[in-house]
Enzyme design. Sequence first.
Site, PDB file in Angstrom:
ATOM      1  NE  ARG A 106      -3.657  -0.300   2.948  1.00  0.00           N
ATOM      2  CZ  ARG A 106      -3.959  -0.645   3.888  1.00  0.00           C
ATOM      3  NH1 ARG A 106      -4.255  -1.685   4.507  1.00  0.00           N
ATOM      4  NH2 ARG A 106      -4.951   0.465   4.702  1.00  0.00           N
ATOM      5  CG  HIS A 140      -2.796  -1.450  -2.444  1.00  0.00           C
ATOM      6  ND1 HIS A 140      -4.222  -1.946  -2.405  1.00  0.00           N
ATOM      7  CD2 HIS A 140      -2.565  -0.302  -2.565  1.00  0.00           C
ATOM      8  CE1 HIS A 140      -4.646  -0.647  -2.050  1.00  0.00           C
ATOM      9  NE2 HIS A 140      -3.885   0.549  -2.551  1.00  0.00           N
ATOM     10  CG  ASP A 181     -10.444   1.742  -2.732  1.00  0.00           C
ATOM     11  OD1 ASP A 181     -10.390   1.633  -3.862  1.00  0.00           O
ATOM     12  OD2 ASP A 181      -9.631   1.473  -1.619  1.00  0.00           O
ATOM     13  CE  LYS A 204     -10.915   3.415   0.972  1.00  0.00           C
ATOM     14  NZ  LYS A 204     -10.195   1.927   1.412  1.00  0.00           N
ATOM     15  NE  ARG A 206      -6.492   3.914   3.466  1.00  0.00           N
ATOM     16  CZ  ARG A 206      -7.267   3.324   4.291  1.00  0.00           C
ATOM     17  NH1 ARG A 206      -7.322   3.950   5.549  1.00  0.00           N
ATOM     18  NH2 ARG A 206      -7.466   1.863   4.097  1.00  0.00           N
ATOM     19  CG  ASP A 231     -10.841  -3.170  -0.759  1.00  0.00           C
ATOM     20  OD1 ASP A 231     -10.236  -2.831  -1.625  1.00  0.00           O
ATOM     21  OD2 ASP A 231     -11.139  -2.654   0.176  1.00  0.00           O
ATOM     22  CG  ASP A 235      -5.002  -3.686   7.713  1.00  0.00           C
ATOM     23  OD1 ASP A 235      -4.975  -4.667   8.595  1.00  0.00           O
ATOM     24  OD2 ASP A 235      -4.387  -2.671   7.414  1.00  0.00           O
ATOM     25  CB  THR A 236      -8.459  -2.009  10.863  1.00  0.00           C
ATOM     26  OG1 THR A 236      -9.305  -1.461   9.724  1.00  0.00           O
ATOM     27  CG2 THR A 236      -7.330  -1.820  10.934  1.00  0.00           C
TER      28      THR A 236
END
Length: 328
Positions: A106, A140, A181, A204, A206, A231, A235-236
């Site tokens: 990323r 990514h 996204d 989206k 960040r 996607d 991750d989280t």
Amino acid sequence: MAHNALDMKVYGGIKLYAGTGSPELAQHVADYLGEPLCGRDIIQFPNENLFVKLHSSVRGQDVYVIQTTSSPVHRNLMELLIMIQTLKLDSAARITAVIPYFAYGRSDKKDQPRVPITARLIADMIQVAGADRYIIIEPHAGQVQGFFSIPGDILTAFYRITEHLVEIKQKMKDPVVVTVDLGFAKKGRNLAANLDAPIAFIEKRRVANDAKAQALTIIGDVNDRDVILVDDEIDTGGSIVQAVNLVKQNGARDVYVICVHPIFSSSASERLAALPVKQFITTDTVPIPPEKASLLGDRLKIISVAPLLGEVILRAHQGRSVGEMFNE
Ligand code: R5P
């Protein structure tokens, strides 16, 4: 006796090695190829330094090191690098780093002042360690390819995921593919085309560097439709939670979540488990610990990338086209 140069084999047989990052996937690749995983010791000293010892010689062989670089990321990365160097020093003829999940992918550009491009750094390290080639699944961003000056194969897992979606699509009502996204728009469009379904996008943004994201708007129609949210990685879980909420607020019926790399860090699996999602479809590029997988129960569908990796390794070894597998 004189040999015709064209009759001479450049590499010996396939030798498969695996780090400790994804042992099950490595074994499945070995099973696909009908080749054993070669013996090696990986020892961690009390000072946390790692040491690798091969059980047999790889001189002149065509070696593939299977190592995903998910958690524990730095240990897995160092294992990969040290294994490559060990193989190089033992005179392997060709070394291919097989990286189902490429860490730091990323961080692929300087999109603000005074930051690194860590994906490039990792590519450099893999080359300096001694890799001759690489195989990476769904990095990514495509530009990772340009960070390497050795040849490699960037693979997509979407052919395998699409096969499953085509099957379950029969039971869906007016499915629409929605990308989590805009960065995933092109791949989402390909998936939608392969499923013969319309596409919508979530915009989206960040808001900080701390992995928190905010879903803003949805471009396209999801009302009274089954939604296939896609996607590259979870991750989280922050992005997917917001995406699921957003499509639900916009009238979505059943929601299916697709991600290639199930990182599931911190309490992602708890957050996912609480979502009104019919099925989570992912792959085994990253192993999911049983306690995390069990939270999702039979809503979790894992599609193995082992046949994909196995076939690409076989073709690379035999000097056959990989693009052919995808009708390219
Ligand atoms: C980001 O650009 C990626 O495509 C994923 O959306 C992101 O990695 C997901 O992270 P998280 O699950 O932490 O929101």
